[in-house]
Design a protein around this motif. Structure first.
Motif, PDB file in Angstrom:
ATOM      1  N   LYS A 122       0.832  -1.201   0.000  1.00 16.65           N
ATOM      2  CA  LYS A 122       0.000   0.000   0.000  1.00 16.65           C
ATOM      3  C   LYS A 122       0.869   1.255   0.000  1.00 16.65           C
ATOM      4  N   THR A 123       1.958   1.180   0.725  1.00 17.58           N
ATOM      5  CA  THR A 123       2.887   2.313   0.729  1.00 17.58           C
ATOM      6  C   THR A 123       3.450   2.550  -0.658  1.00 17.58           C
ATOM      7  N   TYR A 124       3.835   1.477  -1.327  1.00 21.00           N
ATOM      8  CA  TYR A 124       4.374   1.613  -2.686  1.00 21.00           C
ATOM      9  C   TYR A 124       3.343   2.275  -3.608  1.00 21.00           C
ATOM     10  N   GLU A 125       2.098   1.834  -3.476  1.00 21.27           N
ATOM     11  CA  GLU A 125       1.067   2.349  -4.365  1.00 21.27           C
ATOM     12  C   GLU A 125       0.808   3.829  -4.114  1.00 21.27           C
ATOM     13  N   ARG A 126       0.775   4.240  -2.846  1.00 23.48           N
ATOM     14  CA  ARG A 126       0.561   5.646  -2.539  1.00 23.48           C
ATOM     15  C   ARG A 126       1.708   6.505  -3.067  1.00 23.48           C
ATOM     16  N   ILE A 127       2.938   5.952  -2.989  1.00 22.68           N
ATOM     17  CA  ILE A 127       4.091   6.681  -3.511  1.00 22.68           C
ATOM     18  C   ILE A 127       3.981   6.822  -5.025  1.00 22.68           C
ATOM     19  N   ALA A 128       3.585   5.737  -5.698  1.00 23.54           N
ATOM     20  CA  ALA A 128       3.444   5.773  -7.152  1.00 23.54           C
ATOM     21  C   ALA A 128       2.360   6.755  -7.574  1.00 23.54           C
ATOM     22  N   GLU A 129       1.274   6.815  -6.809  1.00 19.75           N
ATOM     23  CA  GLU A 129       0.184   7.735  -7.146  1.00 19.75           C
ATOM     24  C   GLU A 129       0.627   9.194  -7.023  1.00 19.75           C
ATOM     25  N   LYS A 130       1.666   9.433  -6.235  1.00 20.88           N
ATOM     26  CA  LYS A 130       2.206  10.789  -6.113  1.00 20.88           C
ATOM     27  C   LYS A 130       3.028  11.194  -7.334  1.00 20.88           C
ATOM     28  N   GLY A 131       3.313  10.214  -8.199  1.00 19.32           N
ATOM     29  CA  GLY A 131       4.061  10.526  -9.410  1.00 19.32           C
ATOM     30  C   GLY A 131       5.481  10.013  -9.423  1.00 19.32           C
ATOM     31  N   ASP A 189      11.714  -0.641 -10.157  1.00 19.24           N
ATOM     32  CA  ASP A 189      11.506  -1.571  -9.055  1.00 19.24           C
ATOM     33  C   ASP A 189      10.129  -1.384  -8.439  1.00 19.24           C
ATOM     34  N   LEU A 190       9.705  -0.147  -8.303  1.00 23.93           N
ATOM     35  CA  LEU A 190       8.406   0.153  -7.728  1.00 23.93           C
ATOM     36  C   LEU A 190       7.278  -0.430  -8.567  1.00 23.93           C
ATOM     37  N   PHE A 191       7.328  -0.211  -9.880  1.00 25.23           N
ATOM     38  CA  PHE A 191       6.272  -0.698 -10.764  1.00 25.23           C
ATOM     39  C   PHE A 191       6.257  -2.229 -10.835  1.00 25.23           C
ATOM     40  N   LYS A 192       7.438  -2.846 -10.808  1.00 27.11           N
ATOM     41  CA  LYS A 192       7.482  -4.315 -10.821  1.00 27.11           C
ATOM     42  C   LYS A 192       6.785  -4.881  -9.591  1.00 27.11           C
ATOM     43  N   LYS A 193       7.090  -4.303  -8.437  1.00 29.28           N
ATOM     44  CA  LYS A 193       6.501  -4.825  -7.206  1.00 29.28           C
ATOM     45  C   LYS A 193       4.986  -4.653  -7.200  1.00 29.28           C
ATOM     46  N   LEU A 194       4.534  -3.486  -7.644  1.00 30.81           N
ATOM     47  CA  LEU A 194       3.091  -3.249  -7.674  1.00 30.81           C
ATOM     48  C   LEU A 194       2.389  -4.175  -8.657  1.00 30.81           C
ATOM     49  N   ALA A 195       2.913  -4.249  -9.888  1.00 28.72           N
ATOM     50  CA  ALA A 195       2.277  -5.083 -10.912  1.00 28.72           C
ATOM     51  C   ALA A 195       2.279  -6.542 -10.500  1.00 28.72           C
ATOM     52  N   ASN A 196       3.408  -7.006  -9.992  1.00 24.20           N
ATOM     53  CA  ASN A 196       3.494  -8.413  -9.600  1.00 24.20           C
ATOM     54  C   ASN A 196       2.566  -8.732  -8.437  1.00 24.20           C
ATOM     55  N   SER A 197       2.429  -7.786  -7.503  1.00 20.62           N
ATOM     56  CA  SER A 197       1.565  -8.043  -6.355  1.00 20.62           C
ATOM     57  C   SER A 197       0.130  -8.300  -6.800  1.00 20.62           C
ATOM     58  N   TYR A 198      -0.309  -7.575  -7.817  1.00 22.35           N
ATOM     59  CA  TYR A 198      -1.660  -7.795  -8.333  1.00 22.35           C
ATOM     60  C   TYR A 198      -1.723  -9.023  -9.245  1.00 22.35           C
ATOM     61  N   TYR A 199      -0.681  -9.236 -10.031  1.00 24.37           N
ATOM     62  CA  TYR A 199      -0.668 -10.371 -10.960  1.00 24.37           C
ATOM     63  C   TYR A 199      -0.755 -11.696 -10.204  1.00 24.37           C
ATOM     64  N   SER A 246      -2.305  -4.961 -15.112  1.00 22.77           N
ATOM     65  CA  SER A 246      -2.103  -4.317 -16.411  1.00 22.77           C
ATOM     66  C   SER A 246      -1.741  -2.845 -16.249  1.00 22.77           C
ATOM     67  N   LYS A 247      -2.395  -2.198 -15.299  1.00 27.09           N
ATOM     68  CA  LYS A 247      -2.143  -0.774 -15.071  1.00 27.09           C
ATOM     69  C   LYS A 247      -0.676  -0.523 -14.746  1.00 27.09           C
ATOM     70  N   TRP A 248      -0.142  -1.316 -13.838  1.00 25.85           N
ATOM     71  CA  TRP A 248       1.229  -1.057 -13.403  1.00 25.85           C
ATOM     72  C   TRP A 248       2.255  -1.649 -14.361  1.00 25.85           C
ATOM     73  N   TYR A 249       1.925  -2.758 -15.062  1.00 24.15           N
ATOM     74  CA  TYR A 249       2.828  -3.241 -16.108  1.00 24.15           C
ATOM     75  C   TYR A 249       2.939  -2.208 -17.221  1.00 24.15           C
ATOM     76  N   LYS A 250       1.831  -1.536 -17.528  1.00 28.36           N
ATOM     77  CA  LYS A 250       1.880  -0.484 -18.551  1.00 28.36           C
ATOM     78  C   LYS A 250       2.832   0.624 -18.121  1.00 28.36           C
ATOM     79  N   GLU A 251       2.730   1.034 -16.864  1.00 28.26           N
ATOM     80  CA  GLU A 251       3.640   2.058 -16.353  1.00 28.26           C
ATOM     81  C   GLU A 251       5.088   1.589 -16.473  1.00 28.26           C
ATOM     82  N   LEU A 252       5.312   0.311 -16.197  1.00 28.13           N
ATOM     83  CA  LEU A 252       6.659  -0.248 -16.297  1.00 28.13           C
ATOM     84  C   LEU A 252       7.179  -0.174 -17.721  1.00 28.13           C
TER      85      LEU A 252
END
Length: 643
Positions: free
Chosen positions: A43-52, A57-67, A76-82
């Motif tokens: 959740k911390t990672y996601e809030r940081i990512a939402e700040k821009g 590494d951040l996007f991999k962790k977020l995308a993988n956590s959902y995958y 898909s949202k975070w893999y796209k960002e990656l």
């Protein structure tokens, strides 16, 4: 070994892409205990990512956590960002992104990503695992130490070589002088022409005193390398182009070698005839039979040969021979391949100076299959030497046998050695390791481990034991993906290249907490694997990488308004004491100022630099240490003083 034993009798010689993905169960909410707080890292990672903030590494962790939790829309949202970052992304992420897109109905884009995955996977590390790219000396070293070797006990001061085991009798060729007036010396070697000899073999693989093989097979020219059928009624052997008193020559007046056969009738060997694929214009030699006796293997320099001599096979059907077939470029080279021997395990042993070896002829083994020969390996330095080593035969049950060599220390120009194979050359690998916490280094027992092949197909699953250890039996030289999962930890995948020689491939796995349990006195930075806030050399301004880590600390402070931190900065000893103290103090205060600037009340933070006063190891002034040891002292700490 003289070249006439290859094929000729005349004076003319012949014959860790390391990638990972992480997954954590999303916390159902904040959990508090009397003296502990649980930090939801994802959740911390996601809030940081939402700040821009953007980080691979951040996007991999977020995308993988959902995958890994089958939330493909968010994956898909975070893999796209990656992928939008346009970085060099590991091949596996193309596959995951494609699967996520398929699950959300974006078929066209998913197929495009699959095309890219397939294109890339042909050339990435997993595909390359099938290539033999290791230095050959390393392979030879790995294959050594597997034999007990001794003199066979039948050698003379002349050439003795080329054994064949039939029942309790060993047959071989020798140039020894037996006192027979018909024996003639070869003007090229200065030795007598070779004839076939025999010796009795006992249960301990010891040989009796040899005696000449009394039959019409022996002539005034060379005979060697006999092979008997199981029923003992037919023998194939090598001889100069000579039969029934007639000597054949090629267009250059050279007498070459041919394979002959004889049958045992009425107590003697008779009907000596050459095989139909022989020729006066090329040599055939050193026959070997498959276990079912339906195929003969031999060496030849017939037209179509890749090098000086190749190994061929020919079918046998009720005594009739087919057309010889070259075994192909996997086994045959521009050099000499000769002396084949085939076992009931579909192993083919042969001698070669074309494959990488120690010098002269080395002995190799390959696997026979429908497509030809595969997995060719050098037998190692026990058998092979800088000289010629050849004519290897083995009993597959006892793993004992004989080979020939002119290595130093023998009795004659060629000698016969006996051996016992104590360890198989077949590669056996175990992939093992230990599962630990990334933050605390403590072992993690009972974690779930899943082993996938290079195509992400599940191979096996396991659970780490009470000491955090795990192990899988794997194929040598292949690539695997291993996934580690444990409650309250972020799921992690590692890709590993298994070693190509027998042994163990070690892969430790450190899992990041998805919920980090902390108490007063703990270092909050360990929740996120923060060991150091990085600054530019000799400076104290906050870098972008440092800000990303500080955002994690900031997020936790916002979740826990009563939490207070003491920020401590440390250096190594490689500058003056005073300078290190001043620099670390400025850095600690810069860290505090950044957090205050981003909304943290000043009364919740203290900061101090300790320079080199609190080293964690021996690396003080004047002590020689590695860069890794110095790095241990360069650290940042976020000590919780109140909860």
């Amino acid at each position: 070994m003289k070249n006439y034993k290859y094929l000729y009798i005349s004076i003319i010689s012949i014959f860790s892409l390391s990638s990972y993905s992480q997954n954590g169960k999303i916390s159902s909410g904040d959990k508090k205990y009397d003296n502990y707080a649980y930090v939801d890292a994802i959740k911390t990672y996601e809030r940081i990512a939402e700040k821009g903030y953007k980080s691979e590494d951040l996007f991999k962790k977020l995308a993988n956590s959902y995958y890994f939790n089958s939330n493909f829309e968010n994956a898909s949202k975070w893999y796209k960002e990656l992928f939008d970052m346009n970085t060099a992304i590991e091949t596996e992420y193309y596959y995951r992104y494609a699967q996520s897109l398929k699950s959300t109905g974006e078929t066209v884009k998913a197929n495009h990503m699959m095309d890219l995955f397939n294109e890339r996977s042909k050339n990435d590390l997993r595909a390359k695992l099938y290539e033999k790219d290791k230095n050959y000396l390393e392979e030879i070293k790995a294959n050594s130490g597997r034999y007990k070797i001794a003199d066979a006990g039948i050698n003379s001061k002349y050439s003795d070589y080329g054994t064949f085991i039939h029942g309790n009798t060993v047959y071989f060729a020798s140039a020894r002088d037996t006192g027979n007036f018909s024996q003639r010396k070869h003007t090229w070697t200065g030795e007598h022409f070779t004839n076939l000899y025999q010796a009795t073999l006992d249960e301990d693989f010891n040989l009796s005193a040899p005696k000449v093989f009394k039959s019409k097979i022996n002539s005034k020219f060379h005979e060697s390398t006999p092979v008997f059928t199981k029923d003992g009624k037919t023998v194939y052997f090598t001889r100069n182009n000579y039969n029934n008193g007639k000597k054949g020559k090629n267009n250059e007046k050279v007498t070459l070698l041919k394979i002959y056969q004889a049958t045992f009738e009425n107590g003697e060997w008779t009907n000596i005839t050459e095989l139909p694929f022989n020729s006066d214009n090329y040599s055939t030699a050193h026959p070997a039979l498959s276990a079912d006796e339906k195929t003969m293997y031999f060496a030849s320099d017939m037209p179509g040969t890749y090098g000086q001599s190749d190994i061929y096979k020919v079918s046998i059907d009720n005594g009739k021979f087919g057309k010889p077939v070259n075994l192909g470029p996997v086994i045959n080279t521009e050099g000499k391949e000769t002396f084949p021997y085939v076992t009931s395990n579909n192993e083919i042993y042969f001698a070669s100076d074309g494959h990488p070896g120690l010098g002269g002829l080395d002995i190799f083994v390959g696997k026979l299959d429908e497509d030809g020969v595969s997995n060719i390996q050098n037998l190692g330095s026990d058998i092979n030497s800088p000289q010629d080593d050849f004519a290897y035969v083995i009993d597959v049950n006892s793993r004992k046998g004989f080979f020939s060599s002119n290595k130093t220390g023998g009795k004659g120009s060629d000698d016969i050695y006996k051996f016992e194979e104590t360890k198989s050359i077949v590669c056996v690998q175990e992939l093992n390791g230990i599962v630990t916490s990334l933050a605390t280094k403590e072992i993690l027992p009972y974690a779930k481990l899943s082993l996938y092949d290079a195509n992400h197909m599940l191979v096996s699953t396991s659970i780490s034991d009470s000491n955090g250890n795990y192990g899988f039996a794997v194929d040598c030289g292949k690539g695997y993906i291993i996934r580690a999962e444990k409650e309250k930890y972020v799921t992690k995948e590692e890709m590993v290249s298994v070693l190509k020689e027998s042994g163990k491939t070690y892969l430790p796995i450190a899992l990041e907490n998805s919920e980090c349990q902390v108490a007063i006195g703990d270092d909050l930075g360990k929740c996120f694997g923060i060991t150091n806030i990085y600054f530019d050399l000799d400076k104290s301004n906050i870098r972008q990488e440092a800000a990303l880590d500080l955002e994690k600390i900031l997020d936790v402070l916002n979740q826990y308004p009563s939490m207070k931190l003491d920020i401590r900065s440390h250096t190594d000893s490689r500058a003056s004491y005073k300078y290190n103290e001043s620099l670390s103090d400025r850095r600690a205060k810069s860290t505090v100022e950044w957090l205050i600037k981003n909304g943290v009340a000043p009364n919740r933070l203290t900061g101090k630099g300790y320079g080199e006063s609190q080293l964690v190891n021996k690396c003080s002034d004047g002590v020689k240490c590695s860069e890794e040891e110095h790095q241990m002292n360069r650290r940042s700490e976020f000590i919780i003083t109140e909860l």
